[in-house]
Write a protein that holds these residues in place. Sequence first.
Motif, PDB file in Angstrom:
ATOM      1  N   UNK A 182      -7.089   4.222   4.397  1.00 54.01           N
ATOM      2  CA  UNK A 182      -7.221   3.401   3.181  1.00 54.01           C
ATOM      3  C   UNK A 182      -6.823   4.268   1.984  1.00 54.01           C
ATOM      4  N   UNK A 183      -5.600   4.054   1.454  1.00 52.83           N
ATOM      5  CA  UNK A 183      -5.168   4.874   0.326  1.00 52.83           C
ATOM      6  C   UNK A 183      -6.122   4.704  -0.857  1.00 52.83           C
ATOM      7  N   UNK A 184      -6.402   5.816  -1.539  1.00 52.20           N
ATOM      8  CA  UNK A 184      -7.398   5.804  -2.624  1.00 52.20           C
ATOM      9  C   UNK A 184      -6.729   5.426  -3.943  1.00 52.20           C
ATOM     10  N   UNK A 185      -6.142   4.224  -3.952  1.00 51.24           N
ATOM     11  CA  UNK A 185      -5.304   3.815  -5.075  1.00 51.24           C
ATOM     12  C   UNK A 185      -6.074   3.647  -6.380  1.00 51.24           C
ATOM     13  N   UNK A 186      -7.192   2.927  -6.332  1.00 46.30           N
ATOM     14  CA  UNK A 186      -7.951   2.691  -7.571  1.00 46.30           C
ATOM     15  C   UNK A 186      -8.411   4.030  -8.141  1.00 46.30           C
ATOM     16  N   UNK A 187      -8.806   4.923  -7.260  1.00 45.08           N
ATOM     17  CA  UNK A 187      -9.245   6.250  -7.703  1.00 45.08           C
ATOM     18  C   UNK A 187      -8.095   7.007  -8.365  1.00 45.08           C
ATOM     19  N   UNK A 188      -6.931   7.004  -7.712  1.00 43.58           N
ATOM     20  CA  UNK A 188      -5.776   7.722  -8.257  1.00 43.58           C
ATOM     21  C   UNK A 188      -5.449   7.262  -9.678  1.00 43.58           C
ATOM     22  N   UNK A 189      -5.492   5.957  -9.913  1.00 44.02           N
ATOM     23  CA  UNK A 189      -5.174   5.443 -11.257  1.00 44.02           C
ATOM     24  C   UNK A 189      -6.256   5.850 -12.250  1.00 44.02           C
ATOM     25  N   UNK A 190      -7.513   5.794 -11.807  1.00 43.19           N
ATOM     26  CA  UNK A 190      -8.615   6.152 -12.718  1.00 43.19           C
ATOM     27  C   UNK A 190      -8.589   7.638 -13.062  1.00 43.19           C
ATOM     28  N   UNK A 191      -8.036   8.460 -12.170  1.00 46.37           N
ATOM     29  CA  UNK A 191      -8.032   9.912 -12.403  1.00 46.37           C
ATOM     30  C   UNK A 191      -6.988  10.363 -13.420  1.00 46.37           C
ATOM     31  N   UNK A 192      -6.063   9.453 -13.796  1.00 47.27           N
ATOM     32  CA  UNK A 192      -5.026   9.806 -14.785  1.00 47.27           C
ATOM     33  C   UNK A 192      -5.630  10.464 -16.028  1.00 47.27           C
ATOM     34  N   UNK A 193      -6.778   9.970 -16.456  1.00 43.94           N
ATOM     35  CA  UNK A 193      -7.369  10.497 -17.691  1.00 43.94           C
ATOM     36  C   UNK A 193      -8.515  11.470 -17.424  1.00 43.94           C
ATOM     37  N   UNK A 194      -8.673  11.868 -16.159  1.00 44.59           N
ATOM     38  CA  UNK A 194      -9.816  12.721 -15.812  1.00 44.59           C
ATOM     39  C   UNK A 194      -9.396  14.033 -15.158  1.00 44.59           C
ATOM     40  N   UNK A 195      -8.453  13.940 -14.199  1.00 46.03           N
ATOM     41  CA  UNK A 195      -8.130  15.114 -13.381  1.00 46.03           C
ATOM     42  C   UNK A 195      -7.053  15.979 -14.027  1.00 46.03           C
ATOM     43  N   UNK A 196      -7.078  17.277 -13.716  1.00 51.29           N
ATOM     44  CA  UNK A 196      -6.005  18.186 -14.125  1.00 51.29           C
ATOM     45  C   UNK A 196      -4.892  18.233 -13.083  1.00 51.29           C
ATOM     46  N   UNK A 197      -5.266  18.028 -11.809  1.00 50.84           N
ATOM     47  CA  UNK A 197      -4.283  18.072 -10.718  1.00 50.84           C
ATOM     48  C   UNK A 197      -4.832  17.253  -9.567  1.00 50.84           C
ATOM     49  N   UNK A 198      -3.944  16.827  -8.671  1.00 48.48           N
ATOM     50  CA  UNK A 198      -4.390  15.958  -7.579  1.00 48.48           C
ATOM     51  C   UNK A 198      -3.389  16.016  -6.435  1.00 48.48           C
ATOM     52  N   UNK A 199      -3.895  15.856  -5.213  1.00 45.11           N
ATOM     53  CA  UNK A 199      -3.031  15.795  -4.023  1.00 45.11           C
ATOM     54  C   UNK A 199      -3.743  14.920  -3.005  1.00 45.11           C
ATOM     55  N   UNK A 200      -2.999  14.295  -2.099  1.00 48.85           N
ATOM     56  CA  UNK A 200      -3.689  13.574  -1.022  1.00 48.85           C
ATOM     57  C   UNK A 200      -3.726  14.478   0.212  1.00 48.85           C
ATOM     58  N   UNK A 201      -4.798  14.343   0.980  1.00 46.98           N
ATOM     59  CA  UNK A 201      -4.992  15.237   2.119  1.00 46.98           C
ATOM     60  C   UNK A 201      -4.339  14.621   3.356  1.00 46.98           C
ATOM     61  N   UNK A 202      -3.096  15.045   3.610  1.00 48.18           N
ATOM     62  CA  UNK A 202      -2.380  14.545   4.789  1.00 48.18           C
ATOM     63  C   UNK A 202      -2.271  15.625   5.849  1.00 48.18           C
ATOM     64  N   UNK A 203      -2.183  16.887   5.423  1.00 45.25           N
ATOM     65  CA  UNK A 203      -1.990  17.989   6.383  1.00 45.25           C
ATOM     66  C   UNK A 203      -3.243  18.822   6.607  1.00 45.25           C
ATOM     67  N   UNK A 204      -4.352  18.451   6.006  1.00 43.15           N
ATOM     68  CA  UNK A 204      -5.583  19.227   6.114  1.00 43.15           C
ATOM     69  C   UNK A 204      -5.983  19.750   4.748  1.00 43.15           C
ATOM     70  N   UNK A 205      -7.291  19.808   4.503  1.00 39.54           N
ATOM     71  CA  UNK A 205      -7.792  20.181   3.177  1.00 39.54           C
ATOM     72  C   UNK A 205      -7.230  21.511   2.678  1.00 39.54           C
ATOM     73  N   UNK A 206      -7.320  22.562   3.498  1.00 41.11           N
ATOM     74  CA  UNK A 206      -6.915  23.883   3.005  1.00 41.11           C
ATOM     75  C   UNK A 206      -5.425  23.940   2.727  1.00 41.11           C
TER      76      UNK A 206
END
Length: 318
Positions: free
Chosen positions: A190-214
């Motif tokens: 379930x892509x975190x779409x609503x979250x991604x849009x809301x983070x535009x004004x909150x986060x400094x950087x962002x990535x989706x975890x497809x290959x593993x957290x680290x």
Amino acid sequence: MTAEFNLIERYFTRPTTHTSLGIGDDAALIDASNGCHLAISTDMLVAGTHFFEDTEPYNIGWKSLAVNISDMAAMGAKPKWTTLSIALPSIDDAWLSEFSRGFFACADAFNIDLIGGDTTRGALNITVQIVGETPNGKALKRDGARAGDDIWVSGQLGSAALGLAHLTQKQTLDDKTLLRTCFAALHQPQPQMALGLALRDIAHSCIDVSDGLLADLGHILKASNLGANIQLEAAPCLPALKKRLAESFVQQAILAGGDDYVLCFTASPNMYQSITELSKALDVDLTKIGTTSDSNKLLVTFNEKALNLAQLGYDHFY
Ligand code: ADP
Ligand code: MG
């Protein structure tokens, strides 16, 4: 070839809602909004590499689009258009019908128009391209993290890896509910779409975890020239994994397991309250797992002892 046109007409041509010219010409024409960047990304799913050949075609259809939407979420871009290129070993109507049902279920859930693609004979391969929009200057990039940022993760880590471990018989999940949860994470992310849009004004950087957290957090750290301190105990995961945190299989699933398609982002500690409120408003779990540092080292502790990341299959990222 005639069969190809019939196939496109039958399984992939549907009315569009925000496209001037969709499937059927040499190119599609889209209506881009003023003041926005177009965000473009593509992902290829190869049978035998990214999914088992006998995976439910509905799930292949869902996932091939969902993983692309996840990239848009990670950029803070709203996905609007997609193209679908498929190589098929043969024309199998039952397979195509279920594949397209899964693909469009995902497209409908996120209001995305399928505007074109390509169809050819060959080993099963699905390549999806996605186009979205983000207001100029608002994209969530990997290089924006700052030293002292909190590091956050949405949802649960390791569930898809646990589902995959069951499929490959590396672990046996006897609990039916747990198995269902892990398979859903693996097959219908379930892509975190609503979250991604809301983070535009909150986060400094962002990535989706497809290959593993680290690995994925490593991309942010490398692009931002930072290190990080992570506490494994804080990492969000299913209770079934939480109580086995001392096992290396579980540590590996949480830290290095792929396919979870949750978002990992960094934000100023001043945003803590806003992020807690966002979590409630969107009904998405958001968990702080550590902080960035200017040390250039990634350190993960468990019960205050440093973990050996190389042993977890994680190569130092630079
Ligand atoms: P061309 O030869 O001009 O590249 P094609 O014969 O490949 O055109 O495709 C005809 C139309 O069908 C185009 O609009 C193309 O984008 C679309 N199309 C082909 N395959 C697919 C598919 N799998 N899903 C959606 N649209 C497709
Ligand atoms: Mg073509």
